[in-house]
Write a protein that holds these residues in place. Structure first.
Motif, PDB file in Angstrom:
ATOM      1  N   SER A  52       4.638  -0.039  -4.279  1.00 44.65           N
ATOM      2  CA  SER A  52       5.429   0.586  -5.337  1.00 44.65           C
ATOM      3  C   SER A  52       6.314   1.646  -4.691  1.00 44.65           C
ATOM      4  CB  SER A  52       4.533   1.267  -6.382  1.00 44.65           C
ATOM      5  OG  SER A  52       3.766   0.342  -7.098  1.00 44.65           O
ATOM      6  N   ASP A  53       7.549   1.773  -5.139  1.00 41.83           N
ATOM      7  CA  ASP A  53       8.437   2.806  -4.590  1.00 41.83           C
ATOM      8  C   ASP A  53       8.150   4.120  -5.318  1.00 41.83           C
ATOM      9  OD1 ASP A  53      10.459   4.401  -3.608  1.00 41.83           O
ATOM     10  OD2 ASP A  53      11.944   2.792  -3.616  1.00 41.83           O
ATOM     11  N   PRO A  63       8.084  -4.719  -7.457  1.00 41.69           N
ATOM     12  CA  PRO A  63       7.027  -4.536  -6.456  1.00 41.69           C
ATOM     13  C   PRO A  63       7.277  -5.427  -5.251  1.00 41.69           C
ATOM     14  CG  PRO A  63       6.279  -6.049  -8.134  1.00 41.69           C
ATOM     15  CD  PRO A  63       7.687  -5.649  -8.520  1.00 41.69           C
ATOM     16  N   ASN A 111      -0.060  -0.111  -4.262  1.00 41.05           N
ATOM     17  CA  ASN A 111       0.764   1.100  -4.082  1.00 41.05           C
ATOM     18  C   ASN A 111       1.212   1.280  -2.637  1.00 41.05           C
ATOM     19  OD1 ASN A 111       0.963   2.214  -6.749  1.00 41.05           O
ATOM     20  ND2 ASN A 111      -1.195   2.788  -6.559  1.00 41.05           N
ATOM     21  N   LEU A 132      10.813  -0.917 -11.731  1.00 35.94           N
ATOM     22  CA  LEU A 132      11.114  -1.159 -10.323  1.00 35.94           C
ATOM     23  C   LEU A 132      10.376  -2.408  -9.815  1.00 35.94           C
ATOM     24  CD1 LEU A 132      10.765   2.537  -9.124  1.00 35.94           C
ATOM     25  CD2 LEU A 132      12.901   1.256  -9.386  1.00 35.94           C
ATOM     26  N   THR A 163       8.648   3.036 -14.175  1.00 36.92           N
ATOM     27  CA  THR A 163       7.426   2.443 -13.624  1.00 36.92           C
ATOM     28  C   THR A 163       7.778   1.283 -12.693  1.00 36.92           C
ATOM     29  OG1 THR A 163       7.240   0.862 -15.456  1.00 36.92           O
ATOM     30  CG2 THR A 163       6.144   2.987 -15.742  1.00 36.92           C
ATOM     31  N   THR A 164       6.749   0.770 -12.049  1.00 39.96           N
ATOM     32  CA  THR A 164       6.870  -0.486 -11.300  1.00 39.96           C
ATOM     33  C   THR A 164       6.502  -1.637 -12.235  1.00 39.96           C
ATOM     34  OG1 THR A 164       6.323   0.582  -9.201  1.00 39.96           O
ATOM     35  CG2 THR A 164       5.959  -1.782  -9.322  1.00 39.96           C
ATOM     36  N   ASP A 165       7.045  -2.819 -11.979  1.00 35.32           N
ATOM     37  CA  ASP A 165       6.682  -4.009 -12.745  1.00 35.32           C
ATOM     38  C   ASP A 165       5.277  -4.421 -12.313  1.00 35.32           C
ATOM     39  OD1 ASP A 165       6.362  -6.452 -13.975  1.00 35.32           O
ATOM     40  OD2 ASP A 165       8.361  -7.194 -13.471  1.00 35.32           O
ATOM     41  N   ASP A 166       4.276  -3.789 -12.920  1.00 31.67           N
ATOM     42  CA  ASP A 166       2.893  -3.983 -12.492  1.00 31.67           C
ATOM     43  C   ASP A 166       2.370  -5.379 -12.815  1.00 31.67           C
ATOM     44  OD1 ASP A 166       2.360  -1.463 -11.288  1.00 31.67           O
ATOM     45  OD2 ASP A 166       2.295  -0.552 -13.265  1.00 31.67           O
ATOM     46  N   GLY A 179       3.466  -7.340 -10.003  1.00 29.19           N
ATOM     47  CA  GLY A 179       2.688  -6.965  -8.831  1.00 29.19           C
ATOM     48  C   GLY A 179       1.349  -7.674  -8.790  1.00 29.19           C
ATOM     49  N   MET A 193      10.307   6.402  -8.167  1.00 31.37           N
ATOM     50  CA  MET A 193       9.781   6.686  -9.501  1.00 31.37           C
ATOM     51  C   MET A 193       9.922   8.167  -9.841  1.00 31.37           C
ATOM     52  SD  MET A 193       6.398   4.491 -10.496  1.00 31.37           S
ATOM     53  CE  MET A 193       5.697   4.020  -8.929  1.00 31.37           C
TER      54      MET A 193
END
Length: 342
Positions: free
Chosen positions: A302-303, A331, A285, A329, A169-172, A175, A307
């Motif tokens: 986000s990549d 952001p 995103n 990942l 995942t992305t580090d939301d 973010g 992902m």
């Protein structure tokens, strides 16, 4: 001429593995290994000769029969809420490419973010003896990941995460902080959030990171300025309209998905305000459409490609008996016109 005569004879009767082996002057088991994805123990010249003859004869491997022998279908299942969601479509594209490069096919199913629908789709996948599953629709309370673990089926969560399960995942949370820090630097103190589905980690953590940053700066958000929604453009319009009808509407809005931000643009317009000038707006995103809108959208990137490919890599590691670790990942905030006019 010789190749043409071989091919002509092949058209008269079915081409079997034994036919290929006879023309290549090798044992059937040798021909089988030479045509497999991993022709271990076979010389390169033999592999090349067998494969060239198989192509000339028009022989095609029976993947289903090979799966029965090896216990592997060479298929990866992918569960997504909807492939019409551009985020999931981008992630699936990279999943499919990475799987294909590793010699696997993919089977994708829309679950509509509904537990009963997900159950039917997952059972259908398991009946095809898929080798592993990428789950792109996880929610708090879902049982799919637990059931796959109990069955011993390799799986990985992508984009969304659940505590105790392998995920990419992305580090939301970070973010959400990036979006908040940017608006605070611009002097916005009365802001709104279109928060998405709070049962999904993407909606929950992006919102939490944003709210905590504003709270730390001394400007906590009242609950009325945080509106939950589905992840869609019509939902963004409804939620944005609710925010703009507040007695003191926000001077900026953070939408936890670019599609929600797109709907929010309509709500800001309908309120007689100008996006980027009267009301700032940030999405999440950084889809391709973000940069091409009439007023280009500031968004947290986000990549998505990484992902997808890393989720396949995590599955392949499990196939090899490894124990991969979850990936978070970083952001990146991409600033555009919707926050440049204050």
């Amino acid at each position: 001429m010789k190749d043409e005569s071989i091919a002509q004879r092949a058209r008269v009767r079915p081409v079997t593995l034994a036919t290929v082996a006879r023309h290549a002057q090798v044992h059937v088991s040798t021909a089988s290994r030479a045509l497999s994805d991993n022709p271990a123990g076979i010389g390169a010249d033999t592999v090349r000769r067998v494969r060239e003859l198989a192509a000339v004869l028009g022989y095609r491997r029976d993947v289903g029969a090979a799966g029965l022998r090896t216990g592997s279908s060479r298929l990866i299942g992918v569960l997504v809420p909807r492939l019409t969601d551009l985020v999931l479509a981008n992630i699936y594209e990279s999943i499919d490419a990475a799987a294909g490069a590793a010699g696997y096919g993919t089977v994708v199913a829309n679950t509509l973010d509904d537990p009963d629908h997900r159950r039917v789709r997952l059972d259908a996948m398991l009946s095809r003896r898929i080798d592993g599953v990428v789950i792109g629709d996880s929610h708090i309370g879902d049982t799919a990941a637990h059931e796959l673990r109990a069955r011993g089926v390799p799986y990985v969560l992508v984009m969304r995460k659940l505590e105790g399960h392998l995920s990419v995942t992305t580090d939301d949370y970070r973010g959400g902080q990036l979006a908040a820090e940017h608006l605070l630097e611009l002097g916005h103190h009365r802001v709104g959030v279109i928060a998405g589905d709070q049962l999904a980690s993407t909606g929950r953590e992006r919102t939490l990171g944003f709210r905590r940053a504003f709270e730390s700066a001394g400007y906590p958000l009242p609950d009325s300025y945080v509106v939950e929604s589905a992840f869609s453009t019509p939902s963004g319009l409804l939620a944005g309209s609710e925010l703009m009808r507040l007695p003191d509407p926000p001077t900026a809005i953070f939408a936890v998905h670019d599609l929600l931000a797109l709907g929010a643009m309509g709500a800001i317009r309908d309120a007689g305000k100008r996006v980027g000038e009267d009301v700032g707006l940030i999405g999440y995103n950084d889809l391709d459409l973000a940069a091409t809108l009439p007023v280009p959208l500031t968004s947290v990137r986000s990549d998505l490609g990484a992902m997808g490919s890393l989720s396949v890599e995590a599955l392949l590691g499990q196939f090899r008996g490894e124990t991969p670790s979850s990936v978070l990942l970083p952001p990146e905030l991409v600033v555009r016109a919707t926050t440049q006019h204050r």
